[in-house]
Design a protein around this motif. Sequence first.
Motif, PDB file in Angstrom:
ATOM      1  N   LYS A 160       0.732  -1.331  -0.009  1.00 12.18           N
ATOM      2  CA  LYS A 160      -0.345   0.410   0.294  1.00 12.18           C
ATOM      3  C   LYS A 160       1.084   1.548   0.271  1.00 12.18           C
ATOM      4  O   LYS A 160       0.140   2.541   0.053  1.00 12.18           O
ATOM      5  CB  LYS A 160      -1.617   0.021   0.659  1.00 12.18           C
ATOM      6  CG  LYS A 160      -2.470  -1.192   0.970  1.00 12.18           C
ATOM      7  CD  LYS A 160      -3.187  -0.573   2.141  1.00 12.18           C
ATOM      8  CE  LYS A 160      -4.178  -1.906   2.638  1.00 12.18           C
ATOM      9  NZ  LYS A 160      -5.324  -1.399   2.996  1.00 12.18           N
ATOM     10  N   ARG A 161       2.148   1.397   0.134  1.00 12.98           N
ATOM     11  CA  ARG A 161       3.023   3.268   0.083  1.00 12.98           C
ATOM     12  C   ARG A 161       2.912   3.272  -1.373  1.00 12.98           C
ATOM     13  O   ARG A 161       3.104   2.424  -2.400  1.00 12.98           O
ATOM     14  CB  ARG A 161       4.621   2.460   0.586  1.00 12.98           C
ATOM     15  CG  ARG A 161       4.018   1.594   2.630  1.00 12.98           C
ATOM     16  CD  ARG A 161       6.025   2.051   2.705  1.00 12.98           C
ATOM     17  NE  ARG A 161       5.724   1.281   3.847  1.00 12.98           N
ATOM     18  CZ  ARG A 161       6.299   0.825   4.465  1.00 12.98           C
ATOM     19  NH1 ARG A 161       8.080   0.347   4.343  1.00 12.98           N
ATOM     20  NH2 ARG A 161       6.585   0.263   5.702  1.00 12.98           N
ATOM     21  N   PRO A 162       3.137   4.433  -1.329  1.00 13.51           N
ATOM     22  CA  PRO A 162       2.806   5.372  -2.366  1.00 13.51           C
ATOM     23  C   PRO A 162       4.325   5.658  -3.352  1.00 13.51           C
ATOM     24  O   PRO A 162       5.430   4.831  -2.664  1.00 13.51           O
ATOM     25  CB  PRO A 162       2.354   6.932  -1.637  1.00 13.51           C
ATOM     26  CG  PRO A 162       2.972   6.939  -0.330  1.00 13.51           C
ATOM     27  CD  PRO A 162       3.020   5.526  -0.405  1.00 13.51           C
ATOM     28  N   GLY A 163       4.664   5.161  -4.124  1.00 16.39           N
ATOM     29  CA  GLY A 163       5.675   5.532  -5.235  1.00 16.39           C
ATOM     30  C   GLY A 163       6.615   4.249  -5.059  1.00 16.39           C
ATOM     31  O   GLY A 163       5.926   2.845  -5.459  1.00 16.39           O
ATOM     32  N   GLY A 218       6.229   1.106  -3.062  1.00 20.46           N
ATOM     33  CA  GLY A 218       4.461   0.226  -3.092  1.00 20.46           C
ATOM     34  C   GLY A 218       4.739  -1.165  -3.826  1.00 20.46           C
ATOM     35  O   GLY A 218       3.837  -1.648  -3.616  1.00 20.46           O
TER      36      GLY A 218
END
Length: 89
Positions: free
Chosen positions: A15-18, A21
């Motif tokens: 779920k992490r951005p960039g 993820g």
Amino acid sequence: MPKAPSPCIGVCKFKRPGPAGAHCIGCSMTKGQKKLAKKARKPAEAEGMVALVVAQQEQMGRYAHWRAAYLKRCLKKGAAPPAAVRKAG
């Protein structure tokens, strides 16, 4: 002595951005690395995967929870923790 368990600790969320993820928030492995970890049959292969994950976590940060969860998993399976995990503490 049983081989080292997979570095996966059973969280499996991406779920992490960039760029981060692509890595699991529980263990830092990518989906491809998780497939390789499942195929690791020999103890040296399993320990190599754990060493890869530990090095990856040191680079990425934010994985302080993983070591305790992984050590608990090793204890439950009756396996000695790999050297990379023993040194990381």
